[in-house]
Design an enzyme around this catalytic site. Structure first.
Site, PDB file in Angstrom:
ATOM      1  N   SER A 150     -10.832 -15.208  20.466  1.00 54.08           N
ATOM      2  CA  SER A 150     -11.698 -14.914  19.703  1.00 54.08           C
ATOM      3  C   SER A 150     -11.968 -16.201  18.576  1.00 54.08           C
ATOM      4  O   SER A 150     -11.297 -17.063  18.527  1.00 54.08           O
ATOM      5  CB  SER A 150     -11.254 -13.810  18.807  1.00 54.08           C
ATOM      6  OG  SER A 150     -11.904 -13.582  17.522  1.00 54.08           O
ATOM      7  N   TYR A 163      -4.232 -10.700  13.745  1.00 51.77           N
ATOM      8  CA  TYR A 163      -4.979 -11.124  15.036  1.00 51.77           C
ATOM      9  C   TYR A 163      -5.402 -12.319  15.116  1.00 51.77           C
ATOM     10  O   TYR A 163      -4.942 -12.606  16.486  1.00 51.77           O
ATOM     11  CB  TYR A 163      -6.401 -10.136  14.697  1.00 51.77           C
ATOM     12  CG  TYR A 163      -7.251 -10.273  15.883  1.00 51.77           C
ATOM     13  CD1 TYR A 163      -7.051  -9.390  16.971  1.00 51.77           C
ATOM     14  CD2 TYR A 163      -8.531 -10.987  15.805  1.00 51.77           C
ATOM     15  CE1 TYR A 163      -7.993  -9.520  17.974  1.00 51.77           C
ATOM     16  CE2 TYR A 163      -9.474 -11.075  16.744  1.00 51.77           C
ATOM     17  CZ  TYR A 163      -9.022 -10.135  17.787  1.00 51.77           C
ATOM     18  OH  TYR A 163     -10.148 -10.327  18.789  1.00 51.77           O
TER      19      TYR A 163
END
Length: 263
Positions: A150, A163
């Site tokens: 990501s 995350y």
């Protein structure tokens, strides 16, 4: 190959007769990529915890296989890898690690259990996968490993305490894998999406710039594999700015994030 060529891997463009194993294929980017690859002629093996979603995918697709799986269970991942090889009759041409967990979190609400769960799914599961498929791929002398990271892994971002670090770890892991495996004939790629419309991003209560669909994300990935790319980041109208932020001095970076997000 030119020193500045973007083709760092053997291109994957003709999927007829090829086999792909996608972990995290019940929804979102994983499911959309499974659909796209099958339309291109690939036999797709889908894994995730949600058995019903997997069965829905393989229905009326006799060349595909559903393997329900919890990636945090090392023994289950090893057993699934053996089933994949048995189904394909060889090592798969593509193994895509798309399993992921996300919950917005900040340090002012630190939750150790949540941090560890992110680590177990987003990074630990990838290690379980590598432990069982690397010998298989090295013996075959071919195949492609792809990890879904990501842009949240580029630098620290608000609400990404749990995350972001796991995605940063995947980026570093992919670079090391490429260095070690490229000369062995294996392909390695890291996929760093911006905001993609999935059940995970549905949790966000803020505006997501340049939001794209999971189907669009899948097409970006197939295009990247066909070009032999190592990193794929998209949509570029958003990710080019995220890549630029990595180069800013810390004082400029933190000021830009605070100004943009109000943190």
């Amino acid at each position: 190959m030119s020193l500045f060529s973007s083709q760092l891997n053997p291109p994957l463009s003709d999927w007829h007769g090829r086999t792909a194993w996608i972990l995290g294929a019940s929804s979102g980017i994983g499911r959309a990529t499974a659909e796209a690859l099958h339309k291109q002629g690939a036999s797709v093996i889908v894994s995730a915890r949600q058995s019903a979603a997997l069965q829905d995918f393989v229905r009326n697709r006799p060349d595909c296989l559903a393997l329900p799986l919890d990636v945090t269970d090392a023994k289950a991942v090893a057993a699934a890898a053996q089933a994949v090889q048995a189904h394909a009759g060889r090592a798969p041409d593509l193994i895509l690690y798309c399993a992921g967990h996300y919950k917005p979190l900040r340090a002012t609400e630190f939750d150790l259990a949540e941090m560890q769960h992110h680590l177990a799914v987003n990074y630990g599961g990838a290690l379980h996968l590598l432990d069982t498929v690397l010998p298989m791929l090295l013996a075959a002398g071919k195949g492609h490993l792809a990890l879904v990271g990501s842009v949240a892994g580029y630098r620290g971002l608000p609400k990404s305490l749990a995350y972001g670090p796991t995605k940063a770890a995947l980026n570093n892991l992919a670079e090391n894998l490429y260095l070690d495996l490229h000369e062995k004939g294996l392909g390695v790629s890291i996929i760093n999406p911006g905001f993609v419309e999935t059940p995970l991003t549905a949790q966000n209560n803020f505006r997501m710039p340049a939001l794209i669909s999971a189907d669009e994300a899948a097409q970006h990935m197939l295009h990247g594999w066909a070009q032999g790319r190592f990193e794929m980041n998209f949509p570029r109208r958003f990710t080019r700015w995220m890549r630029l932020l990595r180069c800013l001095p810390d004082v400029w970076y933190f000021a830009a994030v605070r100004r943009t997000t109000g943190v």
